[in-house]
Design an enzyme around this catalytic site. Structure first.
Site, short mmCIF file in Angstrom:
data_model
loop_
_atom_site.label_atom_id
_atom_site.label_comp_id
_atom_site.label_asym_id
_atom_site.label_seq_id
_atom_site.Cartn_x
_atom_site.Cartn_y
_atom_site.Cartn_z
N LYS A 210 23.06 -18.68 -38.55
CA LYS A 210 22.24 -17.63 -37.97
C LYS A 210 21.89 -16.60 -39.05
CE LYS A 210 22.58 -14.30 -34.26
NZ LYS A 210 23.39 -13.85 -33.14
N GLU A 216 30.84 -20.07 -46.55
CA GLU A 216 31.22 -21.48 -46.40
C GLU A 216 29.99 -22.36 -46.35
OE1 GLU A 216 32.43 -18.97 -44.62
OE2 GLU A 216 34.54 -19.26 -44.09
N GLY A 270 26.35 -16.60 -31.94
CA GLY A 270 26.64 -17.87 -32.61
C GLY A 270 27.47 -18.81 -31.75
N ARG A 271 28.51 -18.29 -31.10
CA ARG A 271 29.42 -19.17 -30.35
C ARG A 271 28.83 -19.67 -29.04
NH1 ARG A 271 31.39 -14.23 -31.25
NH2 ARG A 271 31.76 -12.79 -29.53
N GLU A 356 37.17 -15.40 -29.78
CA GLU A 356 36.30 -14.51 -30.57
C GLU A 356 35.61 -13.51 -29.64
OE1 GLU A 356 34.49 -15.91 -34.47
OE2 GLU A 356 32.66 -15.64 -33.32
N HIS A 387 52.90 -36.61 -24.54
CA HIS A 387 53.95 -37.06 -25.46
C HIS A 387 54.11 -36.09 -26.62
CE1 HIS A 387 54.20 -40.97 -23.43
NE2 HIS A 387 52.91 -40.76 -23.19
N LYS A 515 36.59 -11.66 -44.61
CA LYS A 515 35.46 -12.09 -45.45
C LYS A 515 35.30 -11.13 -46.63
CE LYS A 515 32.50 -13.76 -41.66
NZ LYS A 515 31.23 -13.55 -40.99
#
Ligand code: F6P
Length: 547
Positions: A210, A216, A270-271, A356, A387, A515
């Site tokens: 965005k 990254e 964004g999410r 978030e 398990h 960041k």
């Protein structure tokens, strides 16, 4: 107008809930079943393909009604209206929250942002997505050597990765011939491992960011560009890159042709962006028709959420149940257990969506809250998780409300496997509810021929107290449509909880500090001067650089 500010703990319904909690906290779920003959009907909602059964909870009918009073008193109805109409409810960023507009196919929709009709831009972008994904599927998009594209790499992180990645994985059964890959971590091993077996001639990268400033994503995109440049020339690179961003200028600067840049809007967080062009990889993986079906499923859930009375409103009820456990039982976490391997990434997607959004400790007054907010979301598919961590869920000291998600039909149609899977699905919620009593364990051990002394010694370990809460979500079949409904259900749950907790769910300032510090450390690597760091970090940085 922003959302109204309230202090939930000062509301009448909250105080009623406090006394109800004191009265009812020692009542078991089985006690509620005994006391409330209509419980199964009263505590379940069938909507479209989904049946949501929330009867296995430590909640009486009276408490549920009071939780609904809480939602009303907190102004939820008005907040829902504001949310869907594009009021800037993300106040700290002065933005509307309109991911619901991305899947609103109603031509009459007249929401405008800055005077521009949202519907028109959304539909134009959908057409652009359709054209792009069709070109790939028909082999019309060719790489530098003239060969059609076979592999798409989505480069993004957080919301620009988790949602599309989860959906592409969940809908594997519906995949086309295009292979889809996801590169997110700044760890160079992730990107290099991902492209190791790819052919640059037939690979296309989607840079999804965005902001188009995320460290990254930009570093991964640069690494992949260098990989391409080992095989082809700069003037051919545009055949291998497309971008999805709100920052067209930066995407151009990176070298992506304007016609290959898809918009993202600041009114979509964004999410919550998988419904937008950020979900381009989904359309590439499953075809545009299935992408649209995903959006239509979400739209159906939006309609349900907007128009259904709170007493039958699935996102509202599951949100309220979460509040009951978080704020009254003081449960710290909730588990998501899908009984389909296809949903193996659902929990990590919901982790970002929920944590978030609602991981906030300052309320809408700008004051620190004195009550709990967002809980820890985690989980893994069953039966594998049985398990792994179910021991703690059954006999540990923590209270972990869990969502069990299963489907009546499998996709590949192996009934034997599916019956085995679903027998476990139903058995686990029953076991968590009922536990195993002293009498049952005694009988079992007697039948095994154990002596009285052996029985007494083993009893405390073999007894399960039960009374562990679960919600069962039973769908017909995992499809783009049912997945869309499921995701939208959780999105609205997050919204409802944020409204009642009086927090701003749509910003994420807390991820900024790390960041900034990472950038400062990168500078310090050059000077090797770590004196401004705390003693522990300074020493660790020194050791790292010496090795
Ligand atoms: O983690 C913080 C965050 O801003 C997320 O909200 C977002 O989804 C992610 O980083 C990626 O941001 P962008 O799409 O701008 O690269």
């Amino acid at each position: 107008m922003a959302l109204a500010s309230i202090n939930p703990t000062k509301l009448t319904a909250w105080n009623k809930l406090k006394s109800l909690f004191e009265k009812e906290k020692s009542n078991t779920i089985l006690h509620h079943f005994k006391n409330e003959p209509n419980r199964v009907d009263d505590f379940s909602v069938q909507f479209d393909e989904l049946l949501v059964d929330f009867s296995k909870h430590r909640i009486s009918k009276k408490t549920l009604d009071t939780l609904i009073e809480l939602a009303k008193e907190a102004g939820l109805q008005k907040a829902i209206q504001d949310y869907f109409e594009g009021t800037p409810i993300n106040k700290t960023e002065e933005r509307a929250v309109l991911h619901t507009a991305l899947r609103n196919f109603d031509k009459k929709s007249n929401i405008k942002i800055d005077g521009k009709p949202v519907y028109t831009s959304v539909m134009q972008t959908l057409q652009q997505i359709e054209k792009f994904s069709d070109a790939l599927h028909h082999g019309n998009w060719k790489g530098y050597s003239g060969k059609p594209i076979t592999d798409v790499v989505n480069i993004g992180i957080g919301g620009s990765d988790l949602g599309p990645n989860m959906v592409v994985d969940a809908l594997k059964y519906y995949h086309t011939q295009i292979n889809t890959h996801f590169v997110s971590n700044v760890d160079g091993d992730h990107v290099l491992e991902s492209i190791k077996h790819l052919n640059p001639e037939t690979t296309l990268c989607l840079v999804v960011s965005k902001s188009f400033t995320t460290q990254e994503t930009l570093n991964n995109a640069n690494t992949i560009r260098s990989w391409f440049l080992k095989h082809t020339t700069q003037d051919q690179i545009h055949k291998h890159f497309a971008a999805v961003s709100a920052n067209v200028h930066k995407a151009n600067e990176f070298g992506i042709a304007s016609e290959n840049i898809f918009p993202m809007w600041d009114w979509v967080g964004g999410r919550f962006s998988l419904w937008s062009a950020a979900g381009l990889s989904i359309a590439c993986a499953v075809g545009f028709k299935n992408f649209k079906a995903l959006l239509e499923g979400a739209e159906a859930m939006d309609e349900h959420f907007k128009t259904t009375d709170f007493s039958e409103n699935i996102p509202t009820i599951i949100a309220l149940i979460g509040i009951w456990y978080t704020n009254f039982y003081e449960a710290e976490s909730e588990a998501i257990i899908p009984y389909t391997q296809y949903l193996q990434k659902l929990a990590s997607y919901l982790q970002q969506a929920s944590m978030e959004s609602n991981g906030k400790s300052v309320d809408r007054f700008g004051k620190n809250v004195n009550y709990q907010t967002g809980s820890i979301v985690w989980g893994e598919p069953g039966t594998n998780s049985q398990h792994a961590f179910f021991q703690l869920m059954h006999q540990g000291t923590k209270l972990i409300p869990a969502d069990f998600i299963g489907f009546k039909n499998s996709l590949h149609g192996n009934e034997k496997h599916h019956d085995l899977l679903m027998a476990n699905f139903f058995a686990q919620t029953e076991a968590l509810l009922k536990g195993k009593s002293i009498e049952e364990v005694t009988q079992e051990l007697k039948a095994q021929g154990k002596t009285q002394n052996q029985i007494l010694a083993l009893l405390p370990f073999k007894v399960f107290e039960g009374n562990r809460p679960t919600t069962t979500i039973l769908g017909k079949k995992l499809s783009p449509r049912s997945l869309g409904m499921l995701i939208a259900m959780y999105e609205h749950k997050i919204f409802v909880q944020g409204v009642i907790w009086n927090i701003y769910s749509y910003d994420q300032w807390g991820v900024e500090l790390g960041k900034q510090l990472a950038n400062a450390i990168l500078d310090d690597f050059k000077t090797k001067d770590y004196s401004k760091h705390d003693a522990s970090t300074a020493r660790l940085l020194d050791i790292y650089q010496k090795s």
